[in-house]
Design a protein around this motif. Structure first.
Motif, PDB file in Angstrom:
ATOM      1  N   TYR A 129      19.862 -26.255 -19.463  1.00 41.97           N
ATOM      2  CA  TYR A 129      18.842 -26.953 -18.690  1.00 41.97           C
ATOM      3  C   TYR A 129      17.468 -26.358 -18.939  1.00 41.97           C
ATOM      4  O   TYR A 129      17.346 -25.196 -19.335  1.00 41.97           O
ATOM      5  CB  TYR A 129      19.169 -26.904 -17.191  1.00 41.97           C
ATOM      6  N   VAL A 130      16.449 -27.164 -18.704  1.00 41.60           N
ATOM      7  CA  VAL A 130      15.072 -26.698 -18.880  1.00 41.60           C
ATOM      8  C   VAL A 130      14.621 -26.056 -17.576  1.00 41.60           C
ATOM      9  O   VAL A 130      14.757 -26.627 -16.501  1.00 41.60           O
ATOM     10  CB  VAL A 130      14.144 -27.859 -19.269  1.00 41.60           C
ATOM     11  N   SER A 131      14.112 -24.833 -17.724  1.00 37.10           N
ATOM     12  CA  SER A 131      13.666 -24.068 -16.553  1.00 37.10           C
ATOM     13  C   SER A 131      12.146 -23.980 -16.554  1.00 37.10           C
ATOM     14  O   SER A 131      11.516 -23.943 -17.608  1.00 37.10           O
ATOM     15  CB  SER A 131      14.258 -22.655 -16.641  1.00 37.10           C
ATOM     16  N   GLU A 132      11.597 -23.940 -15.333  1.00 38.18           N
ATOM     17  CA  GLU A 132      10.143 -23.783 -15.239  1.00 38.18           C
ATOM     18  C   GLU A 132       9.767 -22.443 -14.606  1.00 38.18           C
ATOM     19  O   GLU A 132       8.622 -22.242 -14.215  1.00 38.18           O
ATOM     20  CB  GLU A 132       9.545 -24.952 -14.457  1.00 38.18           C
ATOM     21  N   LEU A 133      10.720 -21.570 -14.538  1.00 37.31           N
ATOM     22  CA  LEU A 133      10.410 -20.242 -13.998  1.00 37.31           C
ATOM     23  C   LEU A 133       9.623 -19.452 -15.036  1.00 37.31           C
ATOM     24  O   LEU A 133       9.826 -19.599 -16.237  1.00 37.31           O
ATOM     25  CB  LEU A 133      11.706 -19.485 -13.667  1.00 37.31           C
ATOM     26  N   SER A 134       8.753 -18.563 -14.554  1.00 33.66           N
ATOM     27  CA  SER A 134       8.014 -17.689 -15.462  1.00 33.66           C
ATOM     28  C   SER A 134       8.962 -16.562 -15.900  1.00 33.66           C
ATOM     29  O   SER A 134      10.016 -16.357 -15.299  1.00 33.66           O
ATOM     30  CB  SER A 134       6.806 -17.091 -14.748  1.00 33.66           C
ATOM     31  N   ALA A 135       8.526 -15.819 -16.892  1.00 30.82           N
ATOM     32  CA  ALA A 135       9.355 -14.710 -17.381  1.00 30.82           C
ATOM     33  C   ALA A 135       9.663 -13.731 -16.249  1.00 30.82           C
ATOM     34  O   ALA A 135      10.794 -13.258 -16.116  1.00 30.82           O
ATOM     35  CB  ALA A 135       8.644 -13.996 -18.527  1.00 30.82           C
ATOM     36  N   ASP A 136       8.662 -13.446 -15.441  1.00 25.24           N
ATOM     37  CA  ASP A 136       8.863 -12.501 -14.327  1.00 25.24           C
ATOM     38  C   ASP A 136       9.851 -13.045 -13.302  1.00 25.24           C
ATOM     39  O   ASP A 136      10.691 -12.301 -12.787  1.00 25.24           O
ATOM     40  CB  ASP A 136       7.537 -12.199 -13.619  1.00 25.24           C
ATOM     41  N   GLU A 137       9.721 -14.343 -13.024  1.00 26.49           N
ATOM     42  CA  GLU A 137      10.639 -14.946 -12.049  1.00 26.49           C
ATOM     43  C   GLU A 137      12.081 -14.931 -12.570  1.00 26.49           C
ATOM     44  O   GLU A 137      13.014 -14.640 -11.825  1.00 26.49           O
ATOM     45  CB  GLU A 137      10.214 -16.387 -11.732  1.00 26.49           C
ATOM     46  N   VAL A 174       4.052 -28.765 -24.353  1.00 28.88           N
ATOM     47  CA  VAL A 174       4.264 -27.786 -23.285  1.00 28.88           C
ATOM     48  C   VAL A 174       3.602 -26.460 -23.677  1.00 28.88           C
ATOM     49  O   VAL A 174       3.833 -25.958 -24.778  1.00 28.88           O
ATOM     50  CB  VAL A 174       5.788 -27.585 -23.080  1.00 28.88           C
ATOM     51  N   PRO A 175       2.742 -25.934 -22.780  1.00 25.58           N
ATOM     52  CA  PRO A 175       2.080 -24.667 -23.120  1.00 25.58           C
ATOM     53  C   PRO A 175       3.064 -23.477 -23.156  1.00 25.58           C
ATOM     54  O   PRO A 175       4.079 -23.494 -22.455  1.00 25.58           O
ATOM     55  CB  PRO A 175       1.055 -24.454 -21.997  1.00 25.58           C
ATOM     56  N   ASP A 176       2.704 -22.475 -23.958  1.00 23.72           N
ATOM     57  CA  ASP A 176       3.534 -21.257 -24.085  1.00 23.72           C
ATOM     58  C   ASP A 176       3.845 -20.668 -22.713  1.00 23.72           C
ATOM     59  O   ASP A 176       2.986 -20.616 -21.840  1.00 23.72           O
ATOM     60  CB  ASP A 176       2.773 -20.168 -24.866  1.00 23.72           C
ATOM     61  N   GLY A 177       5.058 -20.232 -22.549  1.00 22.89           N
ATOM     62  CA  GLY A 177       5.429 -19.472 -21.356  1.00 22.89           C
ATOM     63  C   GLY A 177       5.680 -20.285 -20.103  1.00 22.89           C
ATOM     64  O   GLY A 177       5.949 -19.726 -19.050  1.00 22.89           O
ATOM     65  N   THR A 178       5.588 -21.609 -20.194  1.00 19.82           N
ATOM     66  CA  THR A 178       5.764 -22.400 -18.969  1.00 19.82           C
ATOM     67  C   THR A 178       7.158 -23.005 -18.848  1.00 19.82           C
ATOM     68  O   THR A 178       7.569 -23.379 -17.756  1.00 19.82           O
ATOM     69  CB  THR A 178       4.730 -23.537 -18.880  1.00 19.82           C
ATOM     70  N   MET A 179       7.864 -23.114 -19.949  1.00 23.20           N
ATOM     71  CA  MET A 179       9.218 -23.669 -19.890  1.00 23.20           C
ATOM     72  C   MET A 179      10.133 -22.932 -20.853  1.00 23.20           C
ATOM     73  O   MET A 179       9.689 -22.467 -21.909  1.00 23.20           O
ATOM     74  CB  MET A 179       9.219 -25.147 -20.317  1.00 23.20           C
ATOM     75  N   THR A 180      11.389 -22.856 -20.476  1.00 24.58           N
ATOM     76  CA  THR A 180      12.409 -22.316 -21.373  1.00 24.58           C
ATOM     77  C   THR A 180      13.634 -23.208 -21.268  1.00 24.58           C
ATOM     78  O   THR A 180      13.769 -23.978 -20.310  1.00 24.58           O
ATOM     79  CB  THR A 180      12.837 -20.885 -20.966  1.00 24.58           C
ATOM     80  N   LEU A 181      14.498 -23.095 -22.264  1.00 22.81           N
ATOM     81  CA  LEU A 181      15.802 -23.736 -22.146  1.00 22.81           C
ATOM     82  C   LEU A 181      16.797 -22.629 -21.831  1.00 22.81           C
ATOM     83  O   LEU A 181      16.813 -21.595 -22.505  1.00 22.81           O
ATOM     84  CB  LEU A 181      16.194 -24.433 -23.457  1.00 22.81           C
ATOM     85  N   ARG A 182      17.567 -22.837 -20.758  1.00 24.54           N
ATOM     86  CA  ARG A 182      18.551 -21.810 -20.375  1.00 24.54           C
ATOM     87  C   ARG A 182      19.968 -22.360 -20.480  1.00 24.54           C
ATOM     88  O   ARG A 182      20.199 -23.537 -20.240  1.00 24.54           O
ATOM     89  CB  ARG A 182      18.318 -21.364 -18.927  1.00 24.54           C
ATOM     90  N   ALA A 183      20.881 -21.463 -20.834  1.00 27.50           N
ATOM     91  CA  ALA A 183      22.298 -21.852 -20.828  1.00 27.50           C
ATOM     92  C   ALA A 183      22.762 -21.867 -19.377  1.00 27.50           C
ATOM     93  O   ALA A 183      22.297 -21.075 -18.567  1.00 27.50           O
ATOM     94  CB  ALA A 183      23.113 -20.844 -21.625  1.00 27.50           C
TER      95      ALA A 183
END
Ligand code: ATP
Ligand code: MG
Length: 567
Positions: A129-137, A174-183
């Motif tokens: 799923y696509v996450s919108e948490l920051s790296a710190d979060e 999508v700007p850098d650092g704002t979204m990731t794909l997580r397993a």
């Protein structure tokens, strides 16, 4: 490779099969695989070092032993630190070590499209799923070894929406650092690596090979198993710190659909050398700070440095073999590597004479203008290496420390009144010496015994010292470099306060006025010699000029090293 050679190699290892060979034997027996394919996957962010040599030779050695395949693959999934200079160096080093990768260089970036498709597949299966948490979060939500993690607010995002957002991530919106794909695995797993690891990050970076095609890059734990699976790797051998990543490795392979003969990860202990810097980060700093002369400075243990210093591939192979393969970390002594090069060179390198710190020796009773040829074996232990002629004359050079004005006890070399043997030549007795304007001994005088030609005693009288020499008229000047550990061995590698390196300020000694036999001065690039009494030396390939050769001391002759008995 033919069947016979393969069989021989396996037989050779026979009794002492390491734990990886035992695994592989069983896999083949059980029909899990019907061939062996290994790989070496360096990240091109620096030069390879002796630890990498272990991994290269282990992997390529297994492929050779089982008649399988060995791949060289650049793990170029992080475009920031990677450079083509490093890639060239890595290919050169792997080739020099003699690891056969079939001439084909592979790149992780060649699988970017495949990885993307696998990610889409996971999303469709509800496994990413696509996450919108920051790296710190993400870090905060991950939990700790004792507490489970918390679910990502986007964890239940519908498949369609995930697909749409992931497409946007790829298309650059999508700007850098704002979204990731997580397993989507298990936020309560006792193994933190399984708590919904990140598979993709957004990074608008130009890649050395794919240029601006991608602005999302796969994370190592996602990319690596897919690269292995794509290449049909059977045994993915890595170091112990990846043991906890193995469940994730297996998850990625399985969930992405590689179910037929999937690769299997096996971990072994890294090679650690006592009082030696191996980490790329530290070596890079020494290079960047100008403390060493590049990544191949002969004081380093990068493969390029060992090559320049004069180590042979055979000596490194021998060393890796002696180290063995194990599941538990241990520290090895550099003395073992030195032992291996001495063993390799003692019967290969000709033994010639070089005077590192010359002092003039004049034989007062030797006829003015006379010279003679003395025939000397090139290597006493290997008659097949032949003989050479060396000129003997009235004026010679000897080592400065082979003469003492006031000898201490047990000093058997030259001092006023004492007689020594000039190696393979004559007995000489010291009669006198001269000083220069500042009071240093500048010339030593002696007389010779014409009856002692060849260094044989004419009447049974004995001398305790034998020293080497060069005819002054024939000797050729060159530069010789002597090395010590670049690390201060008393303090250890790292400064406990600030983590910097404890350096030895005397790690390089440059002797500009060394004198050598003509055969040494005229040697080819990379030629190796034993300079009698002084150690093994190699012509430096970088700093030598045709008329001004430079020799690096590979290793001295003496050692207190004892070969460990194999358990
Ligand atoms: P370093 O940080 O020491 O430079 P690295 O692990 O970052 O090394 P990579 O390019 O990622 O370097 O490693 C390529 C391969 O070499 C990996 O499979 C890794 O396990 C192996 N390797 C690295 N260091 C050692 C070592 N000291 N002993 C054995 N294998 C090693
Ligand atoms: Mg690394």
């Amino acid at each position: 490779m033919d069947e016979e050679r393969t069989g021989e190699l396996r037989e050779e290892r026979g009794a002492s099969r390491n734990f990886i060979e035992t695994y592989i034997d069983k896999d083949l027996e059980d029909g899990v695989y019907d061939t062996v394919c290994t790989r070496f996957p360096p990240e091109p962010n620096g030069f390879l070092h002796i630890g990498h040599a272990k991994s290269i030779l282990l992997n390529s050695g297994l492929a050779e032993e089982y008649g399988g395949k060995f791949n060289l693959r650049f793990d170029d999934t992080n475009p920031v630190k990677e450079k083509s200079e490093y890639m060239d160096a890595i290919v050169r080093d792997v080739t020099w070590l003699g690891a056969d990768f079939g001439g084909k260089i592979l790149y992780a970036s060649d699988y970017f499209e495949l990885m993307y498709e696998c990610a889409v597949k996971l999303i469709k299966a509800g496994k990413a799923y696509v996450s919108e948490l920051s790296a710190d979060e993400i870090k905060e939500y991950r939990g700790t070894l004792t507490e489970p993690g918390k679910n990502d607010p986007s964890r239940e995002r519908p498949v369609e929406e995930n697909l749409e957002l992931f497409t946007k991530m790829r298309s650059g919106e999508v700007p850098d650092g704002t979204m990731t794909l997580r397993a989507k695995i298990d936020m309560a797993s006792p193994n933190i690596n399984m708590r919904d690891p990140i598979l993709y990050r957004v990074a608008h970076l130009s890649h050395p090979r794919t240029g601006d095609k991608w602005c999302i890059y796969p994370m190592y734990d996602f990319a690596h198993p897919l690269e292995d699976a794509a290449e049909g790797i059977t045994h993915s051998i890595c170091t112990l710190e990846f043991e906890d990543h193995r469940p994730l490795y297996d998850w990625v392979v399985r969930e992405c659909g590689f179910v037929d003969k999937p690769p299997r990860q096996i971990e072994f202990a890294k090679l650690f050398l006592n009082n030696v810097v191996t980490g790329k980060r530290y070596i890079k700093k020494l290079v960047d700070d100008g403390i060493v002369d590049g990544w191949d400075d002969p004081r380093l243990v990068t493969i390029a440095a060992l090559r320049r210093r004069g180590y042979t591939p055979a000596s490194i192979r021998k060393f890796v073999e002696l180290c063995g393969v194990s599941k538990s970390n241990a520290v090895t002594d550099l003395a073992m590597l030195e032992y291996c090069i001495r063993e390799d060179l003692k019967e290969k390198a000709p033994r010639l004479m070089a005077v590192l710190r010359p002092l003039k020796l004049v034989i007062d009773n030797y006829p003015e203008g006379q010279t003679e040829k003395i025939t000397i074996e090139n290597n006493r232990d290997v008659p097949e290496m032949g003989k050479r002629e060396v000129t003997f004359s009235k004026e010679l050079y000897i080592e400065r420390d082979d003469f003492m004005e006031e000898p201490p006890k047990k000093y058997f070399r030259l001092y006023p009144g004492n007689e020594v043997r000039l190696m393979n030549a004559y007995f000489v007795r010291c009669t006198d010496f001269e000083r220069d304007a500042v009071g240093n001994v500048s010339v030593v005088h002696c007389t010779y015994d014409p009856e002692s030609r060849g260094g044989e005693s004419p009447d049974g009288r004995k001398v305790k010292g034998t020293i080497h020499w060069l005819s002054a008229a024939d000797a050729r000047r060159c530069t010789v470099r002597l090395y010590e550990n670049i690390i201060n061995e008393e303090l250890g590698v790292y400064n406990k306060e600030d983590g910097s390196l404890n350096l030895n300020p005397h790690s390089e000694e440059i002797l500009e006025d060394a004198m050598v036999e003509p055969a040494i001065a005229d040697a080819d690039e990379d030629a190796r010699f034993q300079f009698v009494r002084n150690g093994f030396f190699c012509r430096d390939s970088k700093d030598s000029k045709p008329d001004a050769p430079v020799f690096n001391r590979i290793v001295s002759l003496k050692s207190s090293f004892v070969l460990p008995s194999r358990a």
